[in-house]
Scaffold this motif. Structure first.
Motif, PDB file in Angstrom:
ATOM      1  N   ASN A  14     -14.314  -1.531   1.905  1.00 40.57           N
ATOM      2  CA  ASN A  14     -13.297  -1.577   0.873  1.00 40.57           C
ATOM      3  C   ASN A  14     -13.852  -2.141  -0.426  1.00 40.57           C
ATOM      4  O   ASN A  14     -13.644  -1.598  -1.515  1.00 40.57           O
ATOM      5  CB  ASN A  14     -12.137  -2.434   1.369  1.00 40.57           C
ATOM      6  N   HIS A  74      -6.565   1.403   3.969  1.00 42.42           N
ATOM      7  CA  HIS A  74      -6.922   1.706   2.577  1.00 42.42           C
ATOM      8  C   HIS A  74      -8.116   2.646   2.531  1.00 42.42           C
ATOM      9  O   HIS A  74      -8.142   3.621   1.768  1.00 42.42           O
ATOM     10  CB  HIS A  74      -7.339   0.431   1.849  1.00 42.42           C
ATOM     11  N   GLU A 115      -8.707   6.734   1.267  1.00 40.50           N
ATOM     12  CA  GLU A 115      -9.736   7.151   0.319  1.00 40.50           C
ATOM     13  C   GLU A 115     -10.370   8.453   0.760  1.00 40.50           C
ATOM     14  O   GLU A 115     -10.897   9.201  -0.040  1.00 40.50           O
ATOM     15  CB  GLU A 115     -10.780   6.029   0.258  1.00 40.50           C
ATOM     16  N   HIS A 162      -5.442  -3.558   7.430  1.00 38.10           N
ATOM     17  CA  HIS A 162      -4.933  -2.894   6.238  1.00 38.10           C
ATOM     18  C   HIS A 162      -6.039  -2.378   5.348  1.00 38.10           C
ATOM     19  O   HIS A 162      -5.883  -1.348   4.688  1.00 38.10           O
ATOM     20  CB  HIS A 162      -3.978  -3.812   5.489  1.00 38.10           C
ATOM     21  N   TYR A 175       0.980   4.892  -2.446  1.00 37.28           N
ATOM     22  CA  TYR A 175       0.666   6.247  -2.013  1.00 37.28           C
ATOM     23  C   TYR A 175       1.893   7.133  -1.906  1.00 37.28           C
ATOM     24  O   TYR A 175       1.816   8.333  -2.062  1.00 37.28           O
ATOM     25  CB  TYR A 175      -0.070   6.216  -0.679  1.00 37.28           C
ATOM     26  N   THR A 226       0.822  -1.205   0.000  1.00 37.77           N
ATOM     27  CA  THR A 226       0.000   0.000   0.000  1.00 37.77           C
ATOM     28  C   THR A 226       0.857   1.256   0.000  1.00 37.77           C
ATOM     29  O   THR A 226       0.610   2.174  -0.762  1.00 37.77           O
ATOM     30  CB  THR A 226      -0.907   0.037   1.232  1.00 37.77           C
TER      31      THR A 226
END
Lengths: 461, 448
Positions: free
Chosen positions: B397, B219, B223, B215, B151, B147
C-alpha cells in the motif's frame, strides 16, 4: 488448568537477588523442584504470570520521592498537614493556569511546542509505569526502542499535518519536496527498522516481557500521540477550537469538585468513590454556562478565531482573516418560554456559542469517563499517581486524563459539522500530481469557478 | 511430581515428532517452524492445540501409513487444497475476494483474542467477549465507510440514507466507539481491574494489527488484482522455497528465535522468489482482469475490471546492461515495467517478510502455545498461515501510494467542490502561480 494457576502463583525458587523478595512477594514458597531446563522460563513465569493472579496479590509500586519545592515547604511549615496539602494544590493550580495564559499570549508556535512537550512527558510517564510493573529496566534495547517508536510516529504525523500547512514554505526547498513526496514510504521504512530491531532483540528468557512492553508502547503511542496531534490540528483551525474545549474540561473538573464538596451526597461510580451525582450534574450546568460565556468573549478577537497560517514572507504564524459566519453576531428568536423569562424577542449570539454548548456537554458528560479510565488504570496497577512531576497533583497524565477524548471529539466535530476537507491538504495533494494532471484539474477548476461567478472571466495572468 | 513428569513426557513427544518432520521429504510444507522446538514447553491442555480436526475421510484413507507419513500427507493435501481454493476465489472475482478477506480477518481476530482469554484465564470477565466483538465491529464499520465511500461514490450519492451516513461517517463511528469505551469503564469490576485493562489493551493491539492490514489488502485489491495476487504469492513462494533450500542445503542457523531457519534457505528463497515474481508478473500483466482497477459499475450494479492498461502494463524495451548481455546473448529485452516493481515486492517479501514470521514465533514462545489455533489440520490456525503477510500488505500500500500513483485527481476535484468559495479561490490562485512558474501556462491555455 488448576496446575497452571498454581504454578503461576508461586515464583521460582531460583530468584536469587531478584526484586520480588524485597517487595514481599515471595510469600508462598514454591513446592515444585524445577529441573535445570525449566529454569529458562522462570523469569517469564515470575513476571509474566503476574497477569493471571488476582489484583490483591500484586504488591504496590512504591511512589517516587516528594518534589515539593523547598520554598513552599518553608512558607507553609506553620499550617497543619491537611491545610498544607490544600494550599499546595491551590497554588500549583493557579500557577498552571497562569502559565497557560502566558503561553496563549506568546502565540501558536509556543502552544505547539507546549503540546509536544506534554505529549513526550505523558509518554515517558506511562512507559515508566510499564517498566515498574514489569521490572524490566534491564531488558536489552527496550528504552531505546520505545523512544525510537515515539520518534517515528511523531515524524509520521508531523509530516502528514504540518507539511500541509507549510505548503508554500515546503515548495521552495528541494530536499523538503523529496521528503514530502515519499513521506509515507520513509516513515514506514523507519518504523520497519524499529520492528526488525525489536524482533532481533528478543532474548530467550524474556519473550513475554518484551512482547508486553512492545504492546504497552504501542497502546501508549495510540493514546498520547494521536490525541496530541489532533489537538494541534484543532489549534490550526483557530485557537478558539483549542482553548474552549480545554477550558471546559478544566472548568468541569473544578466546578464538579466544588459542587461535590458543598452538596455532595450520592456516590456516582464505584471506581471513584469521591465523585458524586450532585457534583456531576452541577458541574454539567456550570460548564455549559462557562463555555457559553467564554465562547462569547473569545469570538470577538481575530487572534482567537482565525485559522493559523504560516506566512512565508514574515516567516512566522499569523492569525488574520475575515472571521467566518460562525463568528459573526446573529439574531436568534427566543423560544416562547425563554421569551417570558427574559422579556426579549431576540438575542444576538455568535453561532459558535451554540457549538460551544455541544462541546461543553461532551466535556461534562463523557470527559469524566476518561478520568474513570485513568482511575481504573491506577487501581489496576496499584499506583497512587502517574508520576510526581507536579507537587500536590501528581504527574502530567493526572492533569490530562480527562482531556483524552475531548481532542478527538473536537476534531471529529469540526470535520463533520463545521468544515469539509482541509484546504491545505487539498492544495498539497494538488501540488504533488503530475504536471499534465495539474493542468487538467486547473482547467476544470477554472470552468467551475467562472460558472459560479467566483472568478472573473476577464482575469488574465 | 506428577505434573513435572507429565510435562517431561509431552516434551519428549514433541521432540520425537519434530525429528520425524525433519526427516520427511515434504515438498509442499509451507511453514516448518510451527512445530515447536525443544525449548518451548507444551503447557497443560488449555493452551496447546486441543483436538485433532483432520476430517474422517483423510484419516481413513491414510490409516495404513505410519504416523510420520500420515502427518506429511495431511499437510501436503491441505496445502494443495488451500492453493486450489485461492485460485477458485480469484476466478470468482473481487466481491468474493473481499468477503474472503473479511472472513480471514474475523477468524484471525478470534484466534488472537482466544489466546488472550487463555493466557489471562479471563473467560468469566463480565462483558468482555461482547466488548471485543463490538470494538471489532466499530473499527470495521469505520474503515469500510472510509474506503467504500470513495469507490462507491455514485451509488452512495443516489441513496438518501447512505448519503447521510457517509457525510457524518466519522462522527457516527466515533460515537459508536465511545459507547464501547464507556461500557468498558462501567464494566470495571473491583478485583479484576488489571485483567480487564490487559484484555482492553490486547483487543486494541489485535485490532491495530489485524483490521488495518486487512483493509490495506482490500485497498490494494481495488488498485488492481495483480497488486493483491503478486505480493501474496511471493510470500507463499518464499515460505516454500526457503523451506526447500533449507531442507536440501541448510547448514548455518539464521536466528535463535527459529532454530530451523537457515541462511542457505533464506538466500536461496530470496533468489527463487525474485525469479518467481518476475515470471508471475509477466504472465499476469497480459490480462486485463488482473491489471485494471476494480470499479463499481452503476448500471450493472457489479464490479467490473475493464480499462485501458496503464503504462506499467505495456511491454517496453529495455537495454540489458553489459554484464548480462554476454551471458544471455541479447541486447534488449521486452518487459513490462511492472516486473521491475515486482522485484521490489519480492525483495521485501523475502527479506522483511520473515520478520513477521519471527515475530509470530516469538509471540508463540512468549505465551507458550504451539499454534495459534487448530483450524487447519496439519498447519495450525489461520494466523499461522498469514503471519508472514503482516507487513506485506502495508508495504504494498505504501509502495503504491509513494511510487505508482499520487492522489486520485477525481477525488481531489470532489473535495475541492466542497470547500468554501474563498478557499477555492485561494487554492486556484496558488495552483495558477505554481503552473505559471513551471511554464505550463501559455496564453492559449488562459484564453480557453
Amino acid at each position: 488448568m488448576l496446575e497452571l494457576r498454581h504454578r503461576g502463583g508461586c515464583p521460582g525458587p531460583g530468584a536469587a537477588g531478584a526484586p520480588p523478595p524485597r517487595e514481599g512477594e515471595a510469600a508462598g514458597g514454591d513446592h515444585e523442584t524445577e529441573s535445570t531446563s525449566d529454569k529458562e522460563t522462570d523469569i517469564d513465569d515470575r513476571y509474566g504470570d503476574l497477569d493471571s493472579r488476582p489484583d490483591s496479590d500484586i504488591p504496590e509500586i512504591p511512589p517516587s520521592s516528594d518534589r515539593t519545592p523547598e520554598i513552599l515547604k518553608k512558607a507553609l511549615s506553620g499550617l497543619s498537614s491537611r491545610w498544607k496539602n490544600w494550599w499546595i494544590r491551590g497554588i500549583l493550580t493557579l500557577t498552571m493556569i497562569s502559565l497557560f495564559f502566558l503561553i496563549i499570549y506568546m502565540g501558536s508556535f509556543m502552544l505547539m511546542l507546549l503540546v509536544l512537550g506534554i505529549q513526550v512527558k505523558c509518554f515517558h510517564e506511562i512507559i515508566t509505569i510499564g517498566y515498574r510493573v514489569y521490572r524490566s529496566y534491564d531488558l536489552p534495547w527496550f528504552r531505546t526502542l520505545s523512544w525510537y517508536f515515539l520518534l517515528c510516529v511523531n515524524y509520521f504525523f508531523y509530516g502528514e499535518t504540518v507539511a500541509d500547512y507549510f505548503a508554500t514554505f515546503v515548495q521552495r526547498e528541494e530536499q523538503l519536496q523529496f521528503l514530502i513526496r515519499y513521506h509515507r514510504f520513509i516513515s514506514f521504512a523507519l518504523y520497519l527498522a524499529g520492528f526488525c530491531m525489536f524482533v532481533l532483540s528478543l532474548v530467550k528468557k524474556h519473550y513475554r516481557l518484551q512482547f508486553y512492553m512492545f504492546a504497552w508502547t504501542h497502546v501508549t503511542l495510540l493514546i498520547t500521540v494521536t490525541q496530541s496531534h489532533l489537538v494541534i490540528q484543532n489549534l490550526f483551525e483557530g485557537m478558539i477550537w483549542f482553548l474552549v474545549p480545554i477550558s471546559s474540561v478544566i472548568c468541569n473538573d473544578i466546578t464538579a469538585y466544588l459542587f461535590g464538596f458543598f452538596f455532595g451526597r450520592t456516590p456516582l461510580i464505584k471506581l471513584s468513590p469521591k465523585k458524586t451525582w450532585e457534583g456531576f450534574i452541577g458541574g454539567f450546568f456550570s460548564t455549559v454556562v462557562f463555555g457559553f460565556v467564554a465562547a462569547y468573549m473569545l469570538s470577538k478577537y481575530q487572534y482567537f478565531v482565525c485559522p493559523v497560517e504560516y506566512r512565508s514572507d514574515v516567516n512566522s504564524f499569523v492569525t488574520e482573516c475575515e472571521p467566518s459566519e460562525l463568528f459573526q453576531l446573529q439574531s436568534y428568536s427566543l423560544p416562547p418560554f425563554l421569551k417570558a423569562v427574559l422579556r426579549r424577542e431576540t438575542v444576538s449570539l455568535y453561532p459558535f456559542q451554540i457549538h460551544s454548548i455541544a462541546l461543553s456537554t461532551f466535556a461534562s458528560l463523557i470527559g469524566p469517563f476518561g478520568g474513570f479510565f485513568a482511575s481504573g488504570f491506577k487501581r489496576a496497577f496499584k499506583i497512587k499517581d502517574f508520576a510526581n512531576t507536579i507537587p500536590g497533583h501528581g504527574g502530567i497524565m493526572d492533569r490530562f486524563d480527562c482531556q483524552y477524548l475531548m481532542a478527538t471529539f473536537v476534531h471529529v466535530y469540526i470535520t463533520s459539522f463545521i468544515r469539509g476537507p482541509n484546504p491545505s491538504k487539498v492544495l498539497q495533494q494538488l501540488l504533488v500530481l503530475q504536471p499534465e494532471q495539474q493542468l487538467n484539474i486547473y482547467k476544470t477548476l477554472k470552468t467551475h469557478l467562472i460558472e459560479k461567478g467566483i472568478l472573473q472571466p476577464t482575469l488574465k495572468v | 511430581y506428577l505434573f513435572i513428569h507429565e510435562r517431561h513426557r509431552t516434551r519428549e513427544r514433541q521432540r520425537h515428532r519434530q525429528r520425524e518432520k525433519q526427516e520427511s521429504e515434504t515438498e509442499a510444507k509451507v511453514d516448518g517452524e510451527t512445530a515447536s522446538d525443544s525449548e518451548s514447553r507444551a503447557e497443560a491442555a488449555p493452551l496447546s492445540a486441543s483436538t485433532d480436526d483432520t476430517p474422517e475421510v483423510l484419516n481413513r484413507a491414510l490409516s495404513n501409513l505410519s504416523s510420520r507419513w500420515k502427518n506429511w500427507w495431511v499437510r501436503g493435501i491441505l496445502t494443495l487444497a488451500m492453493i486450489a481454493f485461492f485460485f477458485i476465489i480469484i476466478y470468482l472475482g473481487p466481491m468474493v475476494l473481499m468477503i474472503i478477506v473479511m472472513c480471514v480477518q474475523i477468524k484471525c481476530f478470534h484466534e488472537i483474542i482466544t489466546i488472550g482469554y487463555n493466557v489471562y484465564h479471563s473467560y468469566d470477565l463480565p462483558w468482555f467477549r461482547t466488548l471485543s466483538w463490538y470494538f471489532l465491529l466499530c473499527v470495521n464499520y469505520f474503515f469500510y465507510g472510509e474506503t467504500v465511500t470513495d469507490y462507491f461514490f455514485t451509488l452512495v450519492q443516489r441513496e438518501e440514507p447512505l448519503r447521510i451516513l457517509s457525510k457524518y461517517h466519522r462522527f457516527i463511528s466515533f460515537t459508536l466507539y465511545l459507547i464501547g469505551f464507556c461500557m468498558f469503564v462501567l464494566s470495571l469490576v473491583k478485583k479484576h481491574y488489571r485483567l480487564q485493562f490487559y484484555m482492553f489493551g490486547w483487543t486494541h493491539v489485535t485490532l491495530l494489527i489485524v483490521v488495518t492490514q486487512s483493509h490495506l489488502v482490500i485497498h490494494n485489491l481495488f488498485e488492481g488484482m495483480i497488486w493483491f495476487i503478486v505480493p501474496i504469492s511471493c510470500v507463499i513462494c518464499n515460505d516454500i522455497m526457503a523451506y526447500m533450500f533449507g531442507f536440501f542445503f541448510g547448514r548455518t542457523p539464521l536466528i535463535k528465535l527459529s532454530p530451523k531457519k537457515t541462511w542457505e534457505g533464506f538466500i536461496g528463497g530470496f533468489f527463487a522468489t525474485v525469479v518467481f515474481g518476475l515470471l508471475l508478473s509477466y504472465v499476469m500483466s497480459g490480462y486485463r482482469c488482473f491489471v485494471c482497477p476494480v470499479e463499481y459499475n452503476n448500471d450493472t450494479n457489479s464490479f467490473t475490471v475493464d480499462c485501458e492498461p496503464s503504462d506499467l502494463f505495456r511491454l517496453q524495451e529495455y537495454n540489458i546492461p553489459e554484464v548480462i548481455q554476454s551471458v544471455i546473448g541479447l541486447t534488449t529485452v521486452w518487459m513490462y515495467p511492472f516486473q521491475i516493481h515486482s522485484i521490489a515486492l519480492s525483495t521485501f517479501a523475502s527479506l522483511i517478510g520473515p520478520f513477521g514470521g519471527f515475530f509470530a514465533s516469538g509471540f508463540k514462545r512468549a505465551f507458550k502455545i504451539k499454534d495459534f489455533a487448530n483450524t487447519i489440520p496439519g498447519h495450525g490456525g489461520i494466523m499461522d498461515r498469514f503471519d508472514c503477510q503482516y507487513l506485506m500488505a502495508t508495504f504494498v500500500n505504501v509502495y503504491i501510494a509513494s511510487f505508482i500513483r499520487g492522489p486520485n485527481p477525481s477525488k481531489l476535484i470532489q473535495q475541492f467542490l466542497t470547500l468554501r468559495p474563498d478557499q477555492q479561490l485561494h487554492i486556484f490562485n496558488t495552483l495558477r502561480s505554481h503552473l505559471a512558474d513551471k511554464g505550463m501556462l501559455t496564453v492559449a491555455t488562459e484564453d480557453e
